[in-house]
Design an enzyme around this catalytic site. Structure first.
Site, PDB file in Angstrom:
ATOM      1  N   ASP A  45       7.957  -3.198 -14.087  1.00 25.42           N
ATOM      2  CA  ASP A  45       7.339  -2.520 -12.944  1.00 25.42           C
ATOM      3  C   ASP A  45       7.557  -1.013 -13.055  1.00 25.42           C
ATOM      4  O   ASP A  45       8.643  -0.510 -12.778  1.00 25.42           O
ATOM      5  CB  ASP A  45       7.934  -3.051 -11.641  1.00 25.42           C
ATOM      6  CG  ASP A  45       7.164  -2.619 -10.403  1.00 25.42           C
ATOM      7  OD1 ASP A  45       6.469  -1.593 -10.471  1.00 25.42           O
ATOM      8  OD2 ASP A  45       7.255  -3.320  -9.384  1.00 25.42           O
ATOM      9  N   GLY A  56       0.833  -1.205   0.000  1.00 27.81           N
ATOM     10  CA  GLY A  56       0.000   0.000   0.000  1.00 27.81           C
ATOM     11  C   GLY A  56       0.868   1.256   0.000  1.00 27.81           C
ATOM     12  O   GLY A  56       1.321   1.696  -1.048  1.00 27.81           O
ATOM     13  N   HIS A  65       4.592  -4.823 -11.674  1.00 26.62           N
ATOM     14  CA  HIS A  65       4.369  -4.700 -10.235  1.00 26.62           C
ATOM     15  C   HIS A  65       3.456  -5.802  -9.714  1.00 26.62           C
ATOM     16  O   HIS A  65       3.596  -6.247  -8.577  1.00 26.62           O
ATOM     17  CB  HIS A  65       3.763  -3.321  -9.939  1.00 26.62           C
ATOM     18  CG  HIS A  65       3.786  -2.952  -8.496  1.00 26.62           C
ATOM     19  ND1 HIS A  65       4.955  -2.677  -7.825  1.00 26.62           N
ATOM     20  CD2 HIS A  65       2.783  -2.812  -7.583  1.00 26.62           C
ATOM     21  CE1 HIS A  65       4.679  -2.370  -6.564  1.00 26.62           C
ATOM     22  NE2 HIS A  65       3.370  -2.460  -6.391  1.00 26.62           N
ATOM     23  N   SER A  94       6.346  -4.417  -2.406  1.00 24.51           N
ATOM     24  CA  SER A  94       6.017  -3.005  -2.612  1.00 24.51           C
ATOM     25  C   SER A  94       6.254  -2.241  -1.305  1.00 24.51           C
ATOM     26  O   SER A  94       7.344  -2.324  -0.741  1.00 24.51           O
ATOM     27  CB  SER A  94       4.568  -2.891  -3.106  1.00 24.51           C
ATOM     28  OG  SER A  94       4.286  -1.590  -3.560  1.00 24.51           O
ATOM     29  N   TRP A  95       5.255  -1.484  -0.797  1.00 25.19           N
ATOM     30  CA  TRP A  95       5.438  -0.828   0.498  1.00 25.19           C
ATOM     31  C   TRP A  95       5.807  -1.850   1.569  1.00 25.19           C
ATOM     32  O   TRP A  95       6.584  -1.565   2.475  1.00 25.19           O
ATOM     33  CB  TRP A  95       4.162  -0.084   0.893  1.00 25.19           C
ATOM     34  CG  TRP A  95       4.064   0.160   2.368  1.00 25.19           C
ATOM     35  CD1 TRP A  95       3.283  -0.507   3.267  1.00 25.19           C
ATOM     36  CD2 TRP A  95       4.819   1.124   3.133  1.00 25.19           C
ATOM     37  NE1 TRP A  95       3.496  -0.030   4.539  1.00 25.19           N
ATOM     38  CE2 TRP A  95       4.424   0.968   4.489  1.00 25.19           C
ATOM     39  CE3 TRP A  95       5.779   2.084   2.805  1.00 25.19           C
ATOM     40  CZ2 TRP A  95       4.971   1.754   5.504  1.00 25.19           C
ATOM     41  CZ3 TRP A  95       6.321   2.869   3.824  1.00 25.19           C
ATOM     42  CH2 TRP A  95       5.918   2.701   5.151  1.00 25.19           C
TER      43      TRP A  95
END
Length: 320
Positions: free
Chosen positions: A272, A43, A300, A115-116
């Protein structure tokens, strides 16, 4: 298609009081006597995945999931404008993770995050290297200033000028020449639920645009969220992006040496556009003993080949 394991039902769950009036939802799946593994969702604000991530063998792993502050089943929820976002920072999340580890009686755990989630996983491992046995990090991101500028301040917009203009038109005219992250963040704090929802839809449309060219991705992964989940996601994303994740620029890269002795695999898609490959490349070169796998068919959102590499890494680490 790569071999995957079946999802299993949660065998335990609860709400952990982490202070500041926040309750963090957690659950366990898989084998209670298996290798502990913490899944750190992305996120920020996406919430943990439903079901057991199918790359994990539930017979060999004790799989622990949690919803970070403000999202998923944690409370208070960021979709409520009364929720104080000053109590939702990287520092808060790192403390929550360590509190969860102690509460569940885990000595060391494999940390998995994309990701995050990879940024937060690395920050946690640098803070508590003695608590991390291995790391698996797909779709790598460190939320450095150049990465945030690329995604949210006009970098990748060079590929999507029409959609970037539409993103800008979602804020008041007087703020369109400034920082669109902060401008959208203000709208996501608005007391009018209609304003918040419209701002969240605009944020999601931009996120979807950046993912739209991926060869193996869904066309609108963000816009399909339920209303409250979407507002919370956008509000938390804007909050963290406006503050560069509360990390000094380049701090995670400079601290990569602290991960020496922790085996890790970074798995990244060449397509990505949300998290360009150079951050993963630089970090893998600075992390002693790490491995970088680049998938030419993935963005991604990954691909079957990327999922297979994730599964293989987890299978290998299950034996340690």
């Amino acid at each position: 298609m790569p071999a995957t394991f079946s999802s299993t039902a949660a065998r335990d769950h609860g709400m952990l009081d982490v202070g500041d009036g926040n309750l963090v939802y957690w659950e366990e799946r898989g084998n209670p006597d298996g290798k502990p593994a913490l899944i750190v969702h992305g996120g920020p604000g996406s919430g943990s995945p439903s079901g057991t991530p199918k790359a994990f063998d539930p017979e060999r792993y004790r799989i622990i999931l949690f919803d970070q502050r403000g999202c998923g089943r944690s409370t208070p929820h960021a979709s409520d404008p009364a929720t104080d976002m000053d109590l939702n920072t990287t520092e808060h999340l790192l403390r929550d993770m360590e509190r969860l580890r102690a509460y569940l009686g885990v000595e060391r755990w494999l940390v998995f995050g994309g990701s995050w989630g990879s940024e937060l996983s690395v920050a946690y491992a640098q803070r508590h290297p003695e608590r991390v046995s291995e790391m698996v990090l797909p779709a790598f991101w460190t939320m450095g200033r150049s990465e945030v500028d690329w995604l949210y301040r006009g970098g990748v917009a060079r590929l999507f000028p029409e959609q970037w203009e539409r993103f800008g038109h979602g804020v008041p005219e007087g703020e369109r020449g400034g920082d669109l992250v902060s401008a959208h963040g203000k709208l996501l704090e608005h007391p009018d639920p209609g304003v918040r929802t419209q701002a969240a839809l605009g944020w999601a449309a931009w996120e979807d645009t950046v993912l739209s060219l991926e060869p193996n991705g869904r066309p609108t992964p963000y816009s399909g969220r339920a209303s409250d989940a979407l507002v919370a996601f956008a509000r938390i994303c804007a909050h963290y992006a406006a503050n560069d994740g509360w990390l000094e620029n380049g701090a995670l890269l400079r601290g990569a040496g602290r991960l020496a002795g922790i085996p890790g695999v970074i798995i990244h898609g060449r397509h990505d556009l949300s998290c360009p490959l150079d951050a993963a490349w630089d970090f893998s070169r600075a992390w002693p003993g790490s491995e970088l796998l680049v998938l030419d068919d993935a963005g991604h959102q990954g691909s079957p080949a990327m999922s297979e590499q994730v599964r293989r890494a987890l299978e290998r680490f299950a034996e340690r």
